[in-house]
Design a protein around this motif. Sequence first.
Motif, mmCIF file in Angstrom:
data_model
loop_
_atom_site.group_PDB
_atom_site.id
_atom_site.type_symbol
_atom_site.label_atom_id
_atom_site.label_comp_id
_atom_site.label_asym_id
_atom_site.label_seq_id
_atom_site.Cartn_x
_atom_site.Cartn_y
_atom_site.Cartn_z
ATOM 1 N N VAL A 21 -7.658 -13.117 -7.331
ATOM 2 C CA VAL A 21 -6.519 -13.705 -8.020
ATOM 3 C C VAL A 21 -5.719 -14.493 -6.998
ATOM 4 O O VAL A 21 -5.849 -14.299 -5.791
ATOM 5 N N LEU A 22 -4.888 -15.396 -7.501
ATOM 6 C CA LEU A 22 -4.012 -16.147 -6.614
ATOM 7 C C LEU A 22 -2.665 -15.452 -6.520
ATOM 8 O O LEU A 22 -2.104 -15.020 -7.528
ATOM 9 N N ILE A 23 -2.170 -15.330 -5.287
ATOM 10 C CA ILE A 23 -0.843 -14.775 -5.058
ATOM 11 C C ILE A 23 -0.079 -15.786 -4.222
ATOM 12 O O ILE A 23 -0.670 -16.614 -3.536
ATOM 13 N N GLY A 24 1.218 -15.712 -4.269
ATOM 14 C CA GLY A 24 1.964 -16.656 -3.474
ATOM 15 C C GLY A 24 3.410 -16.271 -3.292
ATOM 16 O O GLY A 24 3.956 -15.456 -4.035
ATOM 17 N N ASN A 25 4.020 -16.859 -2.273
ATOM 18 C CA ASN A 25 5.451 -16.701 -2.041
ATOM 19 C C ASN A 25 5.970 -17.959 -1.350
ATOM 20 O O ASN A 25 5.204 -18.840 -0.973
ATOM 21 N N SER A 26 7.251 -18.034 -1.182
ATOM 22 C CA SER A 26 7.843 -19.254 -0.626
ATOM 23 C C SER A 26 7.537 -19.435 0.854
ATOM 24 O O SER A 26 7.587 -20.557 1.358
ATOM 25 N N GLN A 27 7.200 -18.354 1.552
ATOM 26 C CA GLN A 27 6.914 -18.476 2.986
ATOM 27 C C GLN A 27 5.484 -18.903 3.257
ATOM 28 O O GLN A 27 5.230 -19.752 4.112
ATOM 29 N N ASP A 28 4.544 -18.288 2.557
ATOM 30 C CA ASP A 28 3.138 -18.509 2.874
ATOM 31 C C ASP A 28 2.404 -19.379 1.870
ATOM 32 O O ASP A 28 1.243 -19.687 2.063
ATOM 33 N N GLY A 29 3.020 -19.740 0.799
ATOM 34 C CA GLY A 29 2.350 -20.534 -0.215
ATOM 35 C C GLY A 29 1.367 -19.699 -1.005
ATOM 36 O O GLY A 29 1.516 -18.497 -1.141
ATOM 37 N N LEU A 30 0.336 -20.334 -1.531
ATOM 38 C CA LEU A 30 -0.669 -19.652 -2.352
ATOM 39 C C LEU A 30 -1.832 -19.172 -1.503
ATOM 40 O O LEU A 30 -2.271 -19.853 -0.580
ATOM 41 N N LYS A 31 -2.333 -17.987 -1.852
ATOM 42 C CA LYS A 31 -3.512 -17.412 -1.202
ATOM 43 C C LYS A 31 -4.361 -16.747 -2.267
ATOM 44 O O LYS A 31 -3.874 -16.399 -3.335
ATOM 45 N N ARG A 32 -5.596 -16.531 -1.907
ATOM 46 C CA ARG A 32 -6.488 -15.799 -2.789
ATOM 47 C C ARG A 32 -6.656 -14.400 -2.221
ATOM 48 O O ARG A 32 -6.816 -14.209 -1.022
ATOM 49 N N THR A 33 -6.613 -13.382 -3.102
ATOM 50 C CA THR A 33 -6.838 -11.999 -2.683
ATOM 51 C C THR A 33 -7.596 -11.268 -3.774
ATOM 52 O O THR A 33 -7.659 -11.751 -4.912
ATOM 53 N N THR A 34 -8.157 -10.138 -3.429
ATOM 54 C CA THR A 34 -8.918 -9.374 -4.421
ATOM 55 C C THR A 34 -8.004 -8.397 -5.153
ATOM 56 O O THR A 34 -6.961 -7.987 -4.637
ATOM 57 N N LEU A 35 -8.420 -8.012 -6.352
ATOM 58 C CA LEU A 35 -7.678 -7.007 -7.104
ATOM 59 C C LEU A 35 -7.675 -5.674 -6.358
ATOM 60 O O LEU A 35 -6.717 -4.912 -6.432
ATOM 61 N N GLY A 36 -8.734 -5.393 -5.607
ATOM 62 C CA GLY A 36 -8.797 -4.166 -4.811
ATOM 63 C C GLY A 36 -7.706 -4.117 -3.766
ATOM 64 O O GLY A 36 -7.091 -3.070 -3.539
ATOM 65 N N THR A 37 -7.430 -5.238 -3.126
ATOM 66 C CA THR A 37 -6.366 -5.296 -2.118
ATOM 67 C C THR A 37 -5.008 -5.067 -2.756
ATOM 68 O O THR A 37 -4.164 -4.350 -2.208
ATOM 69 N N ILE A 38 -4.801 -5.626 -3.920
ATOM 70 C CA ILE A 38 -3.529 -5.407 -4.627
ATOM 71 C C ILE A 38 -3.414 -3.939 -5.038
ATOM 72 O O ILE A 38 -2.354 -3.330 -4.902
ATOM 73 N N GLY A 39 -4.505 -3.350 -5.501
ATOM 74 C CA GLY A 39 -4.487 -1.939 -5.886
ATOM 75 C C GLY A 39 -4.168 -1.031 -4.710
ATOM 76 O O GLY A 39 -3.421 -0.056 -4.842
ATOM 77 N N ASP A 40 -4.709 -1.351 -3.536
ATOM 78 C CA ASP A 40 -4.433 -0.544 -2.345
ATOM 79 C C ASP A 40 -2.948 -0.561 -1.991
ATOM 80 O O ASP A 40 -2.427 0.391 -1.422
ATOM 81 N N MET A 41 -2.279 -1.641 -2.322
ATOM 82 C CA MET A 41 -0.854 -1.761 -2.045
ATOM 83 C C MET A 41 -0.059 -0.696 -2.802
ATOM 84 O O MET A 41 0.949 -0.205 -2.315
ATOM 85 N N PHE A 42 -0.521 -0.328 -3.986
ATOM 86 C CA PHE A 42 0.195 0.618 -4.825
ATOM 87 C C PHE A 42 -0.360 2.039 -4.734
ATOM 88 O O PHE A 42 0.229 2.959 -5.277
ATOM 89 N N ALA A 43 -1.491 2.203 -4.078
ATOM 90 C CA ALA A 43 -2.107 3.530 -3.983
ATOM 91 C C ALA A 43 -1.306 4.418 -3.046
ATOM 92 O O ALA A 43 -0.887 3.991 -1.977
ATOM 93 N N VAL A 44 -1.081 5.629 -3.470
ATOM 94 C CA VAL A 44 -0.424 6.620 -2.626
ATOM 95 C C VAL A 44 -1.454 7.702 -2.345
ATOM 96 O O VAL A 44 -1.808 8.468 -3.232
ATOM 97 N N HIS A 45 -1.945 7.725 -1.128
ATOM 98 C CA HIS A 45 -2.960 8.703 -0.764
ATOM 99 C C HIS A 45 -2.279 10.024 -0.415
ATOM 100 O O HIS A 45 -1.237 10.060 0.210
ATOM 101 N N GLY A 46 -2.869 11.105 -0.852
ATOM 102 C CA GLY A 46 -2.284 12.413 -0.601
ATOM 103 C C GLY A 46 -1.027 12.641 -1.417
ATOM 104 O O GLY A 46 -0.078 13.261 -0.949
#
Length: 144
Positions: A21-46
């Motif tokens: 998917v495409l993600i973006g912000n005002s500092q870095d512009g648009l980038k492509r990342t995987t849904l897995g990477t986004i999911g890891d952002m919200f995962a709480v291990h343990g």
Amino acid sequence: MADIKFMNLSENGNPATTDSVLIGNSQDGLKRTTLGTIGDMFAVHGALHFEQVGINANTATSQIKNPAADKYTVNYPIQAPEVPGYTFKIWVNSATNGFIGPSYVASPLSASASIWLYQADVASIRSNGTSVTAVALYVKNELA
């Protein structure tokens, strides 16, 4: 001029963690990342932790006031241990070990509680090889 690769767009009712998917912000512009990477952002291990607390059954012998009784109701005070990084939430079960008897935890939402045995076999309560246990559930502090 940089090469720009365009993806074929289609509807996917079953996305995979490798899909991009495409993600973006005002500092870095648009980038492509995987849904897995986004999911890891919200995962709480343990996120959950369990501790088992055990007590020898014969510690309740003094509660048995009738020396002729075959069955008796007794209780055992329990305290959930402190676990660094986690918050106690609930006692999730109680059990007898070495004998069969109905048990429950009174005040299961409190770290200081009691395990009650209802009409348990007096010989089993007095035995050196029997015990009662309860399992405490903890949640990681960031989620509690």
